[in-house]
Design a protein around this motif. Sequence first.
Motif, PDB file in Angstrom:
ATOM      1  N   ASN A 181       0.816  -1.216   0.000  1.00  0.00           N
ATOM      2  CA  ASN A 181       0.000   0.000   0.000  1.00  0.00           C
ATOM      3  C   ASN A 181       0.854   1.274   0.000  1.00  0.00           C
ATOM      4  O   ASN A 181       2.084   1.225  -0.038  1.00  0.00           O
ATOM      5  N   ASP A 182       0.179   2.416   0.045  1.00  0.00           N
ATOM      6  CA  ASP A 182       0.874   3.700  -0.052  1.00  0.00           C
ATOM      7  C   ASP A 182       1.806   3.947   1.130  1.00  0.00           C
ATOM      8  O   ASP A 182       2.716   4.776   1.041  1.00  0.00           O
ATOM      9  N   SER A 183       1.577   3.262   2.235  1.00  0.00           N
ATOM     10  CA  SER A 183       2.434   3.406   3.414  1.00  0.00           C
ATOM     11  C   SER A 183       3.636   2.474   3.374  1.00  0.00           C
ATOM     12  O   SER A 183       4.447   2.461   4.303  1.00  0.00           O
ATOM     13  N   GLY A 184       3.723   1.657   2.311  1.00  0.00           N
ATOM     14  CA  GLY A 184       4.823   0.717   2.207  1.00  0.00           C
ATOM     15  C   GLY A 184       4.619  -0.565   2.977  1.00  0.00           C
ATOM     16  O   GLY A 184       5.568  -1.330   3.190  1.00  0.00           O
ATOM     17  N   ASN A 185       3.384  -0.841   3.391  1.00  0.00           N
ATOM     18  CA  ASN A 185       3.061  -2.054   4.130  1.00  0.00           C
ATOM     19  C   ASN A 185       2.235  -3.003   3.267  1.00  0.00           C
ATOM     20  O   ASN A 185       1.689  -2.606   2.241  1.00  0.00           O
ATOM     21  N   ASP A 186       2.148  -4.251   3.691  1.00  0.00           N
ATOM     22  CA  ASP A 186       1.474  -5.284   2.904  1.00  0.00           C
ATOM     23  C   ASP A 186       0.077  -5.580   3.440  1.00  0.00           C
ATOM     24  O   ASP A 186      -0.108  -5.777   4.653  1.00  0.00           O
ATOM     25  N   GLU A 187      -0.890  -5.633   2.520  1.00  0.00           N
ATOM     26  CA  GLU A 187      -2.239  -6.086   2.836  1.00  0.00           C
ATOM     27  C   GLU A 187      -2.558  -7.263   1.928  1.00  0.00           C
ATOM     28  O   GLU A 187      -2.301  -7.213   0.726  1.00  0.00           O
ATOM     29  N   SER A 188      -3.119  -8.307   2.510  1.00  0.00           N
ATOM     30  CA  SER A 188      -3.339  -9.539   1.750  1.00  0.00           C
ATOM     31  C   SER A 188      -4.736 -10.093   1.985  1.00  0.00           C
ATOM     32  O   SER A 188      -5.287  -9.994   3.088  1.00  0.00           O
ATOM     33  N   GLU A 227       0.598  -6.417   7.370  1.00  0.00           N
ATOM     34  CA  GLU A 227       1.950  -6.450   7.913  1.00  0.00           C
ATOM     35  C   GLU A 227       2.638  -5.100   7.731  1.00  0.00           C
ATOM     36  O   GLU A 227       2.652  -4.543   6.625  1.00  0.00           O
ATOM     37  N   TRP A 228       3.191  -4.594   8.819  1.00  0.00           N
ATOM     38  CA  TRP A 228       4.081  -3.446   8.727  1.00  0.00           C
ATOM     39  C   TRP A 228       5.440  -3.955   8.262  1.00  0.00           C
ATOM     40  O   TRP A 228       5.987  -4.914   8.831  1.00  0.00           O
ATOM     41  N   VAL A 229       5.988  -3.330   7.241  1.00  0.00           N
ATOM     42  CA  VAL A 229       7.208  -3.825   6.590  1.00  0.00           C
ATOM     43  C   VAL A 229       8.390  -2.948   6.985  1.00  0.00           C
ATOM     44  O   VAL A 229       8.322  -1.712   6.899  1.00  0.00           O
ATOM     45  N   PHE A 230       9.498  -3.614   7.389  1.00  0.00           N
ATOM     46  CA  PHE A 230      10.714  -2.908   7.801  1.00  0.00           C
ATOM     47  C   PHE A 230      11.890  -3.418   6.966  1.00  0.00           C
ATOM     48  O   PHE A 230      12.379  -4.537   7.189  1.00  0.00           O
ATOM     49  N   PRO A 231      12.336  -2.626   5.979  1.00  0.00           N
ATOM     50  CA  PRO A 231      13.476  -3.056   5.160  1.00  0.00           C
ATOM     51  C   PRO A 231      14.757  -3.181   5.989  1.00  0.00           C
ATOM     52  O   PRO A 231      14.997  -2.383   6.897  1.00  0.00           O
ATOM     53  N   ILE A 232      15.547  -4.192   5.676  1.00  0.00           N
ATOM     54  CA  ILE A 232      16.871  -4.348   6.280  1.00  0.00           C
ATOM     55  C   ILE A 232      17.853  -3.664   5.339  1.00  0.00           C
ATOM     56  O   ILE A 232      18.055  -4.101   4.201  1.00  0.00           O
ATOM     57  N   ALA A 233      18.484  -2.606   5.824  1.00  0.00           N
ATOM     58  CA  ALA A 233      19.241  -1.681   4.968  1.00  0.00           C
ATOM     59  C   ALA A 233      20.225  -2.391   4.048  1.00  0.00           C
ATOM     60  O   ALA A 233      21.019  -3.217   4.484  1.00  0.00           O
ATOM     61  N   LYS A 234      20.127  -2.054   2.744  1.00  0.00           N
ATOM     62  CA  LYS A 234      21.083  -2.457   1.708  1.00  0.00           C
ATOM     63  C   LYS A 234      21.224  -3.976   1.552  1.00  0.00           C
ATOM     64  O   LYS A 234      22.227  -4.456   1.044  1.00  0.00           O
ATOM     65  N   THR A 235      20.218  -4.716   1.958  1.00  0.00           N
ATOM     66  CA  THR A 235      20.299  -6.173   1.803  1.00  0.00           C
ATOM     67  C   THR A 235      19.241  -6.700   0.838  1.00  0.00           C
ATOM     68  O   THR A 235      19.353  -7.832   0.366  1.00  0.00           O
ATOM     69  N   GLY A 236      18.219  -5.897   0.560  1.00  0.00           N
ATOM     70  CA  GLY A 236      17.103  -6.380  -0.249  1.00  0.00           C
ATOM     71  C   GLY A 236      16.120  -7.211   0.547  1.00  0.00           C
ATOM     72  O   GLY A 236      15.088  -7.634   0.014  1.00  0.00           O
ATOM     73  N   GLU A 292      13.573  -7.806   4.003  1.00  0.00           N
ATOM     74  CA  GLU A 292      12.683  -7.032   4.849  1.00  0.00           C
ATOM     75  C   GLU A 292      12.013  -7.938   5.877  1.00  0.00           C
ATOM     76  O   GLU A 292      11.855  -9.140   5.660  1.00  0.00           O
ATOM     77  N   VAL A 293      11.650  -7.333   6.986  1.00  0.00           N
ATOM     78  CA  VAL A 293      10.947  -8.025   8.060  1.00  0.00           C
ATOM     79  C   VAL A 293       9.529  -7.475   8.128  1.00  0.00           C
ATOM     80  O   VAL A 293       9.322  -6.263   7.982  1.00  0.00           O
ATOM     81  N   GLY A 294       8.565  -8.350   8.321  1.00  0.00           N
ATOM     82  CA  GLY A 294       7.177  -7.928   8.456  1.00  0.00           C
ATOM     83  C   GLY A 294       6.618  -8.350   9.805  1.00  0.00           C
ATOM     84  O   GLY A 294       6.891  -9.457  10.279  1.00  0.00           O
ATOM     85  N   LEU A 295       5.829  -7.465  10.413  1.00  0.00           N
ATOM     86  CA  LEU A 295       5.157  -7.755  11.680  1.00  0.00           C
ATOM     87  C   LEU A 295       3.720  -7.268  11.571  1.00  0.00           C
ATOM     88  O   LEU A 295       3.480  -6.147  11.121  1.00  0.00           O
ATOM     89  N   ILE A 304       9.911 -12.846   7.030  1.00  0.00           N
ATOM     90  CA  ILE A 304      11.232 -12.361   6.634  1.00  0.00           C
ATOM     91  C   ILE A 304      11.505 -12.853   5.227  1.00  0.00           C
ATOM     92  O   ILE A 304      11.120 -13.971   4.854  1.00  0.00           O
ATOM     93  N   GLY A 305      12.127 -11.995   4.418  1.00  0.00           N
ATOM     94  CA  GLY A 305      12.420 -12.350   3.035  1.00  0.00           C
ATOM     95  C   GLY A 305      12.462 -11.114   2.171  1.00  0.00           C
ATOM     96  O   GLY A 305      12.730 -10.009   2.640  1.00  0.00           O
ATOM     97  N   THR A 306      12.169 -11.281   0.893  1.00  0.00           N
ATOM     98  CA  THR A 306      12.065 -10.158  -0.033  1.00  0.00           C
ATOM     99  C   THR A 306      10.595  -9.858  -0.264  1.00  0.00           C
ATOM    100  O   THR A 306       9.715 -10.591   0.205  1.00  0.00           O
ATOM    101  N   GLN A 307      10.327  -8.802  -1.005  1.00  0.00           N
ATOM    102  CA  GLN A 307       8.932  -8.468  -1.276  1.00  0.00           C
ATOM    103  C   GLN A 307       8.228  -9.584  -2.043  1.00  0.00           C
ATOM    104  O   GLN A 307       7.042  -9.833  -1.838  1.00  0.00           O
ATOM    105  N   LYS A 308       8.963 -10.275  -2.897  1.00  0.00           N
ATOM    106  CA  LYS A 308       8.351 -11.297  -3.741  1.00  0.00           C
ATOM    107  C   LYS A 308       8.346 -12.702  -3.136  1.00  0.00           C
ATOM    108  O   LYS A 308       7.594 -13.554  -3.591  1.00  0.00           O
ATOM    109  N   GLY A 309       9.184 -12.923  -2.158  1.00  0.00           N
ATOM    110  CA  GLY A 309       9.228 -14.258  -1.571  1.00  0.00           C
ATOM    111  C   GLY A 309       9.577 -14.200  -0.097  1.00  0.00           C
ATOM    112  O   GLY A 309      10.596 -13.600   0.282  1.00  0.00           O
ATOM    113  N   LYS A 310       8.731 -14.783   0.756  1.00  0.00           N
ATOM    114  CA  LYS A 310       8.932 -14.667   2.194  1.00  0.00           C
ATOM    115  C   LYS A 310       8.658 -15.990   2.897  1.00  0.00           C
ATOM    116  O   LYS A 310       7.813 -16.780   2.462  1.00  0.00           O
TER     117      LYS A 310
END
Length: 208
Positions: free
Chosen positions: A105-112, A134-143, A145-148, A175-181
Amino acid sequence: MTTTTPLRPATASELRTASARRTLCRAAFVAAATLALVSAAHAEDNQYSLWQQTKDHAAHIWDQGDSAIYLSGVAHHGRSTYTPQKLDELNEHAWGLGYGKTLRNDSGNDESLYGFVIKDSHRHPQYMAGYAYEWVFPIAKTGLEVGLGGTAMLMSRQDYFHSVPFPVPLPLASIGTQKGKIMFAYVPRLSSNKNNGDVLLIFGRIEM
């Protein structure tokens, strides 16, 4: 012998006063009834509006979200909650498959929105369908992200309510990437009794 006092006819002033009281009572009743009807109408409008907003939002996720495949795997039962004898009886290979849509979504979080069927702890089908945030938290420069977040679903199991679907809210993490977690849903311990709750469901989500 008792005597009765003859009834005195009401004066014009008293008649006017009584008529005014009756009119005020009628006006108060009509006002109260009108207020109740208006309040009920507004409540129905609000309920309809909330229901319509919910449907519109779900339609937006389904139309704009990316298709996702869910693959299940593991249902880990807490070793301190279940007796060794019970663990020997339970299935922890919760194989299953699901499909859904996920929107960043526009806030950078995931809705499913999703539907899912897995093999439950007693090796029977367990059906689930619901909504997750899920609120999404990118892990800097690794590609990575963690979701809670959490999920609210309808679940159907043979050992609860004769398979009638019932609502279940659960905490969710990933935990994973946007496309695979790799994702985790936790069923908390439901009482102090042994063999009840404390199950970690581990599964994967792959966006197409």
